[in-house]
Design a protein around this motif. Structure first.
Motif, short mmCIF file in Angstrom:
data_model
loop_
_atom_site.label_atom_id
_atom_site.label_comp_id
_atom_site.label_asym_id
_atom_site.label_seq_id
_atom_site.Cartn_x
_atom_site.Cartn_y
_atom_site.Cartn_z
N GLY A 1 -6.63 8.04 -23.31
CA GLY A 1 -7.40 6.98 -22.67
C GLY A 1 -8.78 6.74 -23.27
O GLY A 1 -9.38 5.70 -23.01
N ARG B 1 -2.88 11.41 -16.57
CA ARG B 1 -3.20 10.05 -16.10
C ARG B 1 -3.16 9.11 -17.30
O ARG B 1 -2.52 8.05 -17.25
N ASP B 2 -3.81 9.52 -18.38
CA ASP B 2 -3.87 8.65 -19.57
C ASP B 2 -2.49 8.42 -20.18
O ASP B 2 -2.20 7.32 -20.67
N LEU C 1 -0.68 5.80 -17.94
CA LEU C 1 -1.26 4.47 -18.06
C LEU C 1 -0.98 3.86 -19.43
O LEU C 1 -0.91 2.65 -19.58
N ASN C 2 -0.82 4.71 -20.44
CA ASN C 2 -0.65 4.22 -21.80
C ASN C 2 0.79 4.21 -22.29
O ASN C 2 1.05 3.80 -23.42
N ARG D 1 3.22 3.02 -20.04
CA ARG D 1 3.69 2.41 -18.81
C ARG D 1 5.12 1.87 -18.91
O ARG D 1 5.97 2.24 -18.10
N ILE E 1 1.35 3.47 -11.34
CA ILE E 1 1.49 3.30 -12.79
C ILE E 1 1.59 1.82 -13.13
O ILE E 1 0.91 1.31 -14.02
N GLY F 1 -1.69 0.18 -12.84
CA GLY F 1 -2.77 0.81 -13.59
C GLY F 1 -3.82 1.48 -12.72
O GLY F 1 -5.00 1.53 -13.08
N GLU F 2 -3.40 2.02 -11.57
CA GLU F 2 -4.35 2.68 -10.67
C GLU F 2 -4.57 4.14 -11.06
O GLU F 2 -4.02 5.06 -10.46
N GLY F 3 -5.41 4.31 -12.11
CA GLY F 3 -5.65 5.64 -12.66
C GLY F 3 -6.20 6.64 -11.64
O GLY F 3 -5.86 7.82 -11.69
#
Ligand SMILES: NC(=O)c1ccc[n+]([C@@H]2O[C@H](COP(=O)([O-])OP(=O)(O)OC[C@H]3O[C@@H](n4cnc5c(N)ncnc54)[C@H](OP(=O)(O)O)[C@@H]3O)[C@@H](O)[C@H]2O)c1
Ligand SMILES: NC(=O)c1ccc[n+]([C@@H]2O[C@H](COP(=O)([O-])OP(=O)(O)OC[C@H]3O[C@@H](n4cnc5c(N)ncnc54)[C@H](OP(=O)(O)O)[C@@H]3O)[C@@H](O)[C@H]2O)c1
Lengths: 310, 310
Positions: free
Chosen positions: A82, A243-244, A247-248, A250, B271, B274-276
């Motif tokens: 991230g 988390r990263d 999110l990356n 997805r 996810i 995008g709710e990190g």
């Protein structure tokens, strides 16, 4: 399994951005086997910078990226995926021509998207992902044998000279890894299944247990049986890193999660309606994959009891 | 961790119904430490009967239950929980007064329902569940140290004399286990979370991978990372045993599965949008449970690298 010690370093000046589990394991290996002429690094906090120098795993440690990468032949990005966008911006204009930039991020398309645009002419980007890790993090968690006997996946970018890709491959091989190349998109889908989905599920199930009433939770901890205990280890992994990752990566994660949900619903239904044959069939089929894995020789000894592919 | 060797056997005549991983591990332990005067057993197939005698883990082996339990002081049921009903019928009228019947089944309410009605006056039923196992099965898979340092849960039935419960407890302690008592209903809910749900999920995720197109599946096997590899081990467990567990602990499994599904949906949503922060929060909370488990000292060395609580 022990690699021979190099006499001439593979790279003269190496700069690490990030010195946690992965970065510090690489640095330890490079020092042990003489793979780098000198090592500098940039980390976020002064605490980590001081600790890195104390541990003697870098010759120079900085909190700013520009100082760390000055004149570097190899810049190795070992930060959560991230922060790559920010790191990319900070690299801009500070790399010498011919410099190779590589990384260890657990997703590859997003890293390429975030880093490649910031590298100038004559700087070569070689994205990579060593499938080795533990659930611990920070510079104290690293050890030089982490990568031994594991796979490293490179996702070479069209147009980057073969020589640059080959040098990064040679480095990972010197770290004890077997190297395979594939498309970044393919990497993200394979890892979505083998690593990201299992982590997501482990986090979920341990989360479900966390929400139990207190007395029940205490008993769950006390009698934590397989696989729950395995799941808790996975779910103890670094929150920022994961988390990263989600999110990356997805799309790939949501796609495989959708399949998983459908399959789980089918099993739920079979349990509710007492369809023993359906359960038995699935439980027999899944043994095959295990056999495949055992046959594929994924069972070499690791130096750390807790060391695993990620 | 090694238990002292008894000089007087705890039971004179012991009969095992079923001699797979669990039964044969108990028999081996009882022989090693002189816990039984003599051991007989009943298994389903002639092949297993012959193998048991060849291995020398019972003095007498039969395919019929009535012969095996004649004059027994302890009858230990070590069969998949789905066959208890049939086994119960076959025990009827063949047990001597004062005989203790116990079992090792992974669910407890269903076992009590299926066995208790068949036991005559003066026969005492002490349901139990040793939280120890591996993913292997059959008489060759057993070893005497399987239970060492693990928990055994007893779910005593009201009205059964304390002395009978105490004798079974003493037996498991002699096998190296720590014993705890609770209600059968409570057992089934705790194990639903710590063991049955994780197994169901591991079976599902490995099943999802099994259904991938061939090329992808090969790569998943090749790069089987954590936790996928852990999941494949769990999903290699015996299909019959696990089918029976899910069919016989239906309510508890469906209840906890419902909670898990809700939690997974919430993560999926986080996810997608995008709710990190939500991801980070959960991933931080789950570390606590791991700490609880490590603190609770679930980490004693086991004799088998593959040995685990079930
Ligand atoms: N852990 C695994 O199992 C595993 C396996 C394969 C690949 N990977 C990948 O490897 C990468 C690193 O993971 P890790 O486990 O080594 O993480 P880690 O132990 O948490 O270390 C992260 C490092 O990055 C630094 N950092 C964080 N944010 C930064 C920023 N904005 N600028 C500069 N430095 C920053 C941290 O510095 P401070 O200490 O000062 O915060 C720390 O040195 C991730 O991309 C991950 O996806 C991990
Ligand atoms: N495995 C674990 O991790 C674990 C842990 C704790 C508790 N348990 C519980 O322990 C019990 C036994 O599990 P296991 O792992 O030992 O199983 P296993 O290795 O598959 O052995 C099962 C035994 O039961 C016999 N059997 C099956 N059906 C029978 C029938 N109708 N009549 C007579 N004998 C029959 C089998 O005989 P054949 O060989 O002739 O088929 C075999 O000897 C199960 O209730 C399970 O829930 C298992």
């Amino acid at each position: 399994m022990t690699s021979s010690v190099s006499t001439t370093p593979l790279f003269d000046k190496v700069a690490f951005i990030g010195m946690g589990l992965i970065g510090s394991s690489m640095a330890r290996r490079m020092i042990r086997d003489g793979l780098a002429g000198s090592i500098s690094c940039a980390v976020r906090s002064e605490a980590t910078r001081d600790r890195v120098l104390e541990l003697g795993i870098a010759n120079y440690a900085y909190c700013d990226i520009a100082s760390a990468v000055e004149d570097a032949d190899l810049v190795m990005l070992c930060v959560p995926v991230g922060v790559n966008e920010t790191v990319g911006q900070q690299l801009e204009g500070h790399l010498k021509p011919g410099c190779i930039v590589s990384d260890v991020g657990s997703v590859k398309q997003a890293v390429i998207r975030d880093i490649a645009p910031h590298l100038g002419e004559g700087v070569h980007f070689v994205p990579g992902h060593p499938l080795a890790g533990t659930e611990h993090s920070g510079p104290d968690a690293g050890f030089p044998e982490l990568f031994e006997g594991r796979w490293c996946i490179l996702t070479p970018i069209p147009g980057v000279p073969d020589a640059a890709n080959a040098k990064v491959q040679a480095l990972w091989e010197a770290c004890g890894m077997r190297v395979e190349c594939m498309d970044a998109d393919h990497h993200d889908r394979v890892l979505g299944i083998t690593s990201h989905l299992p982590h997501l599920i482990a986090y979920t199930i341990v989360g479900t247990a966390t929400d139990l009433e207190e007395a029940m939770r205490q008993e769950v901890i006390k009698f934590s049986a397989t696989g729950f205990r395995d799941f808790t280890r996975i779910a103890a992994s670094d929150p920022t890193m994961w988390r990263d990752v989600f999110l990356n990566n997805r799309e790939a994660v949501l796609e495989v999660l959708g399949r998983f949900q459908e399959d789980l619903m089918a099993l739920q239904r079979a349990i509710r309606w007492g369809e023993g044959d359906k359960l038995f069939d699935l439980f027999s089929r899944t043994r095959e994959i295990r056999r495949g894995i055992v046959d594929a020789g994924q069972y070499f000894t690791n130096f750390s009891a807790e060391g695993e592919d990620r």
